[in-house]
Every structure is written in structure tokens, then in C-alpha cells.
Design an enzyme around this catalytic site. Structure first.
Site, mmCIF file in Angstrom:
data_model
loop_
_atom_site.group_PDB
_atom_site.id
_atom_site.type_symbol
_atom_site.label_atom_id
_atom_site.label_comp_id
_atom_site.label_asym_id
_atom_site.label_seq_id
_atom_site.Cartn_x
_atom_site.Cartn_y
_atom_site.Cartn_z
ATOM 1 N N ASP A 432 30.441 -5.441 115.594
ATOM 2 C CA ASP A 432 31.709 -4.903 115.112
ATOM 3 C C ASP A 432 31.782 -5.113 113.596
ATOM 4 O OD1 ASP A 432 34.571 -4.026 116.230
ATOM 5 O OD2 ASP A 432 34.868 -5.368 114.527
ATOM 6 N N ILE A 433 32.078 -4.045 112.851
ATOM 7 C CA ILE A 433 32.194 -4.157 111.397
ATOM 8 C C ILE A 433 33.459 -4.943 111.062
ATOM 9 C CG2 ILE A 433 32.395 -2.894 109.216
ATOM 10 C CD1 ILE A 433 30.986 -0.556 110.521
ATOM 11 N N GLU A 476 34.456 1.330 115.198
ATOM 12 C CA GLU A 476 33.520 0.643 114.305
ATOM 13 C C GLU A 476 32.622 -0.314 115.074
ATOM 14 O OE1 GLU A 476 37.413 -1.754 114.132
ATOM 15 O OE2 GLU A 476 36.764 0.310 114.426
#
Length: 574
Positions: A432-433, A476
Site C-alpha cells: 500500500d502506498i 493504491e
């Protein structure tokens, strides 16, 4: 007349344009509000115990409206959970008990609650009662605000009578309970489904019909004009609007696709220096596009081919549709047949009569014999090749060009079965960004898309073996499937991915966050590894990786966490 806007602010570059292939983002200038339907839907969720049904043919904008309803709920301070039945494995629909347990776990995880299903599930009471008690006495009791539960692609439930005949009455029961229970009033349900499923229902089966129905309408001429201007097209009179709508009606996807291609042509023409502001495109781009639209080389070829395949699967429906094609005016059809054709978006109903939706269908279908019982071998071969091409496209995420969620689900199922037979380990990495929403809000939508593409490319290039799979899991979030890989091997790959993403040095220095782990984009990762066996399943692997990812984010981000499946203990790795 098609021209170029003189104001430079209204000319869209190719990078600004959005291909109409999925839900329109919340911040997109290309979204057209179709109130009062949209306003009614967003207002209805504020009513205790409400239930909304959004129904329309495919590509009419249901998913885009869904995003706006969720935003309206978040803006009111409500909790939201989205359950998309497209994500459910076939095994989930094996029986009602498995289906309802999958639903409950899905909702609990999104609410960041431990499932604790066994405390509420009682086989003597049955699945429906257990599910209701779980929602009432556990999920709804754990939250102090209304919960908007969005059920997307419910047509997958309609397709399975053994599930639908039990699940849909359960939703009706929850809706009715809200009339007398404050706990159930917290729950507001939104049901979204495509009406094409109606062509498979018999006359004795009625679609789910409780709650407030929202039927999405087509664009008006004014809305088409507005959307054209947002694409930078300066149509100085109503003639182009009339010509476009004569061909495709006000169908949102068909209109949007035409305007997208016209804007691309206009931009290319400007880049080549063939036009200056105020001049018409010559020959007229709109005329060329509409001329090729009903052909196999036109922009609607895939859409039309899918409609053709769908209607030929029902000979009675195909015969009725040919009657409509041959008629000069509206005609009377048997009511349920007319209802089915309307559900596909092929006809418009006017009282007891129906007429063709648009000229596009007449031109495309008039040369076909929809009632043919068989195709030639060559036609079948071409159809198979086309289906293979479409299957490849449907498994690719349009923005990042790596696998999408559908591809991830199918690959995980296949590899799980393979590893079960071989007795080999399989590992999963969820990435996950960090603080991506803030990055997107700070630097804009285009920068956010560029960031997603760079991270996806880096993750994909970090994998060495053909069997390894990288996919965009959602938003994301990315996923990596590593067959025949134990925990130690997965840990090395995850650390390689984390370091490579950080080395991209994508600048991230917002003023609104004081605790960023770095001044560049970073990612958090959760890792799970297991040898498949009868005591576990693929869903357990995903849940373990998700728990580990959550733990990474909770302990400072830009780090790895390894999950041990059996006891869900985590070890953070800086």
C-alpha cells in the site's frame, strides 16, 4: 460545426482526457450529474434504515454514482463498506452458509473488526438467523455512527437462484426491522445491479423490488453539449449534438466514448499544426466517426459485438428484436419480451409499444440474421479469437498495465490448487502506498496516476519468475503472488520491492503531515506464507497478508510485516 475553443483554459491535452472505461473519479471534470436521481440517492442514505436500488444496463454510470453515494456518506460522518460480488470466488456461491459467512467476514474486515464468526454462528438456528444476529449484536453494536453497506454487482446473486431466493428476503427483513429497531436503523443499504440479468429470468421470477428504486436515465441534449465543452469541443450550433444523439441516443458511455475520440483527434490535429483556433476540422471528424461507428472497425465494435452475442443466446428475444429492427414505427411486443429488451438498453418503451433506442443498433444489426442457429466454422474461429482478446483486456488494469483484481483472484485460485496438489508453499505480499490520498490531493490527479504507474512498474520488474504475479489490488494497493515461495523467500522479495520503490525518489513533502517516514513516496507491505491444506484456504492467506499490512501501517509505515497464519502474530521489519 466542430471547432477549437479559443480560450486556452478550455482546450484539454491528451493527458487531461480520461478514457471512459470504468467509474469516473470523484475529482473528474467529465462527470455529469444526473439529478434528480443522484440527489435522491445521496439524500436517501441519511434516512434511518433506508435501502436504495440502483439498476440500469451496463455502462450507464452505476459505478460512478456509487462513488458519489459513498462520498456523500463519508461527508456525513458515516462508516461505509463496499461488497463487490464480482470479487467472490465461485466457491463462495456453493451454498447459503458459505455465502453469508463470506459476506460477514468481508464487512467485518472493512470495519477493522475481528470476524469472531464462531461466537454468533449457530447451525441449529440456520445461516440467515446467524447472519442477522451477527449484524445486529456485533457489527452494528461496535460502531457509533450509521453504516452504509454498498452491495455492488448483485446480478451475480440473481444468477444463482439457490442463493438469491434466500439472500434477497434477508435484505428485505433487515429493511423492515429498521421500522422498529434503533440498531437496524444504523444500517443503510445500497443495492446495485445490471438489468441485463432480467433476460435470464423467467416470467415467474421477479427482481428484488424493495426500497427506493433509482433508474439512471440517458443524457439530455444539454448534458451532451456540456460534456462536449468539457472535452474542449466548441460546437457552435446544435447540429453536431443532434447528429451524435441520432446515432447513439443519450447513452452515457456511447456519448462519452465519441467525445473522447473527437477530443483526441482535435488534439492531434493541433499538435500537427493542421488547425488554428476557430477553424473547423476538415473533413468533419464527427461525420467520419459516425460513418464508421456501426462497423467492425468503429469505436463501438466491442460493445456492439457483446450485445450481439448476448441477444443471440435467446432465440425468442432475437426474433422479437428483429421485428423491432424491421418496423418503421414503434410496435407492440409481448410485455415481458419488451421488458427484457428494454433491460438491455436496445429499445425504449412507450406505453405498451417499443421502438429502437438509437440508429446505431439499426445499422449494425440490420445486416445480421440474429435468428441463425449456427455460425460458420470461420465465424466461430473469429469469435473465439475475439473472446480471447477481450479476456486478455479484461484482466489488465487500464492505468498501470499490470494485472487487475480479477486477474489476481483467478491467479490466486489457480496457484492455490496447484500448490495444494504439490504440497508446496505459496506466499502473498500486499503493498500500500503510504499516505497516497494526501499525495493525490497535494500534487493532483495526474501526478497521482503517474505515481501509481511508476510503483506498479517497479513491483512488476522486481519479479523474476514467469509464475510470479503482480496486480493492482485496488486503489493504491498492489498484490504479489509468489508460488513455491516460503516465508524467507517472500521476505527478501518484499524488502527488494520496498527499497526499489523508495529509490524512485518520488518527491512527497506535504505541509499537512508532520510524521511522514520519508520525504519521498514509500510503501508498506504485509506478507503471509502457508502450505495449502484442508485446514486453510486462499481467503485465509489474503486475510493474513491484509492483517500484516495493517500492522505495518500502524507501526510507522515504510516497513514490512510478516504474518504467521496460524496465530496471526506479526513481526515488523524496518
Amino acid at each position: 460545426m466542430v471547432g477549437i475553443e479559443k480560450s486556452s483554459n478550455s482546450i484539454q491535452t491528451v493527458g487531461d482526457l480520461q478514457f471512459p472505461g470504468g467509474p469516473i473519479p470523484l475529482d473528474s471534470r467529465f462527470y455529469i450529474d444526473r439529478s434528480p436521481a443522484e440527489a435522491r440517492a445521496c439524500a436517501e442514505i441519511s434516512k434511518p434504515g433506508s435501502l436504495i436500488r440502483i439498476k440500469a444496463p451496463r455502462k450507464m454510470g452505476k459505478s460512478s454514482l456509487m462513488l458519489r453515494i459513498i462520498k456523500a456518506a463519508v461527508d456525513r460522518g458515516y462508516r461505509t463498506v463496499t461488497v463487490d460480488f464480482q470479487q467472490a470466488d465461485e466457491a463462495v456461491f456453493a451454498n447459503l452458509d458459505k455465502f453469508l459467512r463470506w459476506l460477514c467476514v468481508n464487512v467485518a474486515r472493512q470495519l477493522k473488526l475481528e470476524p469472531n464468526l464462531d461466537e454468533f454462528w449457530d447451525e441449529d438456528m440456520g445461516s440467515k438467523v446467524s447472519c442477522s444476529l451477527y449484524f445486529e449484536n456485533y457489527l452494528l453494536e461496535q460502531i457509533d455512527s450509521p453504516l452504509v453497506l454498498v452491495l455492488n454487482e448483485v446480478n451475480r446473486v440473481f444468477e444463482r437462484p439457490n442463493i438469491a431466493q434466500e439472500f434477497l428476503p434477508l435484505l428485505r427483513f433487515w429493511y423492515e426491522q429498521a421500522r422498529q429497531s434503533e440498531t437496524w436503523q444504523k444500517l443503510r443499504i445500497t443495492v446495485i445491479h445490471s438489468t441485463e440479468i432480467y433476460i435470464a429470468l423467467s416470467l415467474n421470477q421477479s427482481p428484488f423490488n424493495v426500497g427506493l428504486p433509482i433508474k439512471l436515465s440517458e443524457f439530455t441534449a444539454e448534458q451532451v453539449q456540456d460534456l462536449a465543452q468539457r472535452h474542449g469541443l466548441n460546437w457552435s450550433d446544435s447540429y453536431p449534438i443532434e447528429q451524435l444523439m441520432k446515432m447513439v441516443g443519450g447513452h452515457p458511455y456511447l456519448v462519452h466514448l465519441a467525445l473522447y475520440h473527437l477530443a483526441i483527434l482535435q488534439q492531434n490535429s493541433l499538435s500537427a499544426g493542421e488547425n488554428v483556433a476557430g477553424e473547423d476540422l476538415a473533413p468533419t471528424a464527427l461525420e467520419q466517426l459516425l460513418k464508421s461507428a456501426p462497423t467492425q472497425s468503429g469505436i463501438y465494435s466491442d460493445y456492439l459485438r457483446n450485445q450481439s452475442i448476448a441477444i443471440q443466446q435467446n432465440p425468442e428475444l432475437a426474433s422479437a428484436f428483429q421485428e423491432v429492427l424491421a418496423a418503421k414505427n414503434s410496435i407492440h411486443l409481448e410485455p415481458f419480451t419488451a421488458y427484457q429488451l428494454d433491460s438491455m438498453g436496445l429499445v425504449k418503451l412507450n406505453g405498451n409499444n417499443c421502438s429502437l433506442s438509437c440508429e446505431l443498433y439499426r445499422i449494425y444489426f440490420q445486416e445480421q440474421n440474429l435468428c441463425e442457429e449456427s455460425f460458420s466454422p470461420l465465424a466461430w474461429e473469429e469469435l473465439q479469437q475475439e473472446n480471447e482478446r477481450l479476456l486478455a483486456l479484461v484482466n489488465v488494469d487500464e492505468l498501470t498495465q499490470i494485472g487487475n483484481r480479477r486477474h489476481f483472484d483467478s491467479c490466486l485460485r489457480a496457484q492455490w490448487k496447484h500448490m495444494t496438489r504439490d504440497g508446496s508453499p505459496i506466499s502473498l505480499i500486499l503493498c500500500d502506498i503510504d499516505y497516497f490520498k494526501i499525495y493525490n490531493d497535494t500534487y493532483g490527479h495526474q501526478a497521482g496516476d503517474s505515481c501509481l504507474r511508476s510503483v506498479a512498474r517497479t513491483i512488476h520488474r522486481s519479479l523474476q519468475r514467469p509464475a510470479d504475479v503482480a496486480a493492482r489490488y485496488g486503489g493504491e494497493e498492489f498484490a504479489v503472488i509468489l508460488p513455491q515461495t516460503d516465508a524467507a523467500g517472500a521476505l527478501l522479495i518484499a524488502e527488494h520491492i520496498r527499497a526499489k520503490v523508495k529509490a524512485l525518489n518520488i518527491v512527497f513533502q506535504p505541509e499537512t503531515v508532520d510524521c511522514l517516514p520519508n520525504n519521498a513516496i514509500t510503501i508498506s507491505l504485509g506478507i503471509a506464507s502457508v502450505v495449502p491444506g484442508p485446514e486453510n484456504d486462499a481467503a485465509t492467506l489474503v486475510l493474513a497478508a491484509d492483517e500484516a499490512l495493517y500492522d505495518s501501517k500502524r507501526h510507522g509505515r515504510d516497513r514490512l510485516t510478516m504474518s504467521t497464519l496460524l496465530n496471526f502474530r506479526f513481526t515488523a521489519v524496518n
